[in-house]
Design a protein around this motif. Structure first.
Motif, PDB file in Angstrom:
ATOM      1  N   ALA A  19       0.836  -1.207   0.000  1.00 46.89           N
ATOM      2  CA  ALA A  19       0.000   0.000   0.000  1.00 46.89           C
ATOM      3  C   ALA A  19       0.870   1.255   0.000  1.00 46.89           C
ATOM      4  O   ALA A  19       0.554   2.242  -0.673  1.00 46.89           O
ATOM      5  CB  ALA A  19      -0.935  -0.004   1.208  1.00 46.89           C
ATOM      6  N   LEU A  20       1.976   1.213   0.721  1.00 43.30           N
ATOM      7  CA  LEU A  20       2.894   2.354   0.753  1.00 43.30           C
ATOM      8  C   LEU A  20       3.513   2.604  -0.620  1.00 43.30           C
ATOM      9  O   LEU A  20       3.563   3.742  -1.095  1.00 43.30           O
ATOM     10  CB  LEU A  20       3.992   2.124   1.786  1.00 43.30           C
ATOM     11  N   VAL A  21       3.958   1.543  -1.274  1.00 39.33           N
ATOM     12  CA  VAL A  21       4.572   1.689  -2.602  1.00 39.33           C
ATOM     13  C   VAL A  21       3.546   2.199  -3.610  1.00 39.33           C
ATOM     14  O   VAL A  21       3.836   3.095  -4.414  1.00 39.33           O
ATOM     15  CB  VAL A  21       5.197   0.352  -3.064  1.00 39.33           C
ATOM     16  N   VAL A  22       2.338   1.659  -3.547  1.00 42.29           N
ATOM     17  CA  VAL A  22       1.281   2.136  -4.446  1.00 42.29           C
ATOM     18  C   VAL A  22       0.992   3.611  -4.164  1.00 42.29           C
ATOM     19  O   VAL A  22       0.809   4.411  -5.089  1.00 42.29           O
ATOM     20  CB  VAL A  22       0.005   1.272  -4.298  1.00 42.29           C
ATOM     21  N   GLY A  23       0.988   3.980  -2.895  1.00 38.90           N
ATOM     22  CA  GLY A  23       0.785   5.382  -2.534  1.00 38.90           C
ATOM     23  C   GLY A  23       1.891   6.277  -3.061  1.00 38.90           C
ATOM     24  O   GLY A  23       1.640   7.399  -3.507  1.00 38.90           O
ATOM     25  N   MET A  24       3.126   5.786  -3.019  1.00 38.42           N
ATOM     26  CA  MET A  24       4.247   6.571  -3.557  1.00 38.42           C
ATOM     27  C   MET A  24       4.084   6.782  -5.059  1.00 38.42           C
ATOM     28  O   MET A  24       4.309   7.889  -5.564  1.00 38.42           O
ATOM     29  CB  MET A  24       5.571   5.863  -3.258  1.00 38.42           C
ATOM     30  N   ILE A  25       3.688   5.740  -5.749  1.00 35.78           N
ATOM     31  CA  ILE A  25       3.472   5.852  -7.197  1.00 35.78           C
ATOM     32  C   ILE A  25       2.324   6.817  -7.486  1.00 35.78           C
ATOM     33  O   ILE A  25       2.425   7.683  -8.360  1.00 35.78           O
ATOM     34  CB  ILE A  25       3.208   4.463  -7.811  1.00 35.78           C
ATOM     35  N   MET A  26       1.240   6.679  -6.722  1.00 36.37           N
ATOM     36  CA  MET A  26       0.093   7.577  -6.918  1.00 36.37           C
ATOM     37  C   MET A  26       0.482   9.030  -6.686  1.00 36.37           C
ATOM     38  O   MET A  26       0.098   9.916  -7.451  1.00 36.37           O
ATOM     39  CB  MET A  26      -1.044   7.208  -5.949  1.00 36.37           C
ATOM     40  N   THR A  27       1.248   9.266  -5.622  1.00 44.10           N
ATOM     41  CA  THR A  27       1.633  10.632  -5.294  1.00 44.10           C
ATOM     42  C   THR A  27       2.526  11.232  -6.376  1.00 44.10           C
ATOM     43  O   THR A  27       2.442  12.423  -6.664  1.00 44.10           O
ATOM     44  CB  THR A  27       2.338  10.670  -3.923  1.00 44.10           C
ATOM     45  N   ARG A  28       3.356  10.411  -6.986  1.00 41.83           N
ATOM     46  CA  ARG A  28       4.203  10.911  -8.084  1.00 41.83           C
ATOM     47  C   ARG A  28       3.401  11.193  -9.347  1.00 41.83           C
ATOM     48  O   ARG A  28       3.693  12.134 -10.079  1.00 41.83           O
ATOM     49  CB  ARG A  28       5.291   9.890  -8.411  1.00 41.83           C
ATOM     50  N   LYS A  29       2.404  10.368  -9.612  1.00 39.00           N
ATOM     51  CA  LYS A  29       1.665  10.462 -10.876  1.00 39.00           C
ATOM     52  C   LYS A  29       0.483  11.426 -10.835  1.00 39.00           C
ATOM     53  O   LYS A  29       0.104  11.984 -11.853  1.00 39.00           O
ATOM     54  CB  LYS A  29       1.145   9.071 -11.290  1.00 39.00           C
ATOM     55  N   ILE A  30      -0.130  11.595  -9.681  1.00 37.96           N
ATOM     56  CA  ILE A  30      -1.330  12.437  -9.574  1.00 37.96           C
ATOM     57  C   ILE A  30      -0.917  13.784  -8.998  1.00 37.96           C
ATOM     58  O   ILE A  30      -0.539  13.891  -7.827  1.00 37.96           O
ATOM     59  CB  ILE A  30      -2.407  11.755  -8.706  1.00 37.96           C
TER      60      ILE A  30
END
Length: 139
Positions: A19-30
């Protein structure tokens, strides 16, 4: 009848890391997640919460996590939340940030003095009023 999937300590930590890694990706992309300084654990956690809700509602499967490491990870999270802020972002807040800070100081003062006044009026120990003030909200 609801089926339950129980995850042990390592599985729970692994899902949390995912969930943390997905959140990091989301924060970079959105872009707006970055704009409003939404931390990666928050964005990933919300997405994960929605996913587990969907699994529960659509499939009737409840996911249960081992809470052994919960306190350790919560401490790490709340310690690290402020790391994303910097002076550049604070300066961008400008007048709005100053207004919010002033309102916050006023609200905290009210939150402290109101319970003390109420306890005095009711003849209750003032320590009870202090416990009902911002002290209990300090975390």
């Amino acid at each position: 009848m609801t089926e339950t999937i129980t995850l042990d300590m390592l599985q729970s930590a692994g899902v949390g890391a995912l969930a943390l890694v997905v959140g990091m990706i989301m924060t970079r992309k959105i872009h707006w997640l970055q704009k409003f300084c939404i931390p990666s654990p928050v964005s990933g956690g919300i997405l994960f919460s929605l996913a587990t809700l969907a699994i529960y509602v659509l499939c009737g499967v409840e996911v249960s996590f081992d809470g052994t490491l919960k306190d350790v990870f919560m401490l790490a999270f709340f310690t690290s939340v402020g790391f994303q802020s910097n002076l550049k972002v604070l300066r961008q807040g400008g007048r709005t940030l100053v207004i919010m800070l002033c309102l916050l100081v006023i609200i905290i003062a009210i939150q402290n003095f109101m319970p003390l006044g109420i306890t005095k009026a009711l003849g209750v120990n003032p320590l009870v009023g202090m416990a009902a003030g911002s002290i209990s909200m300090a975390g």
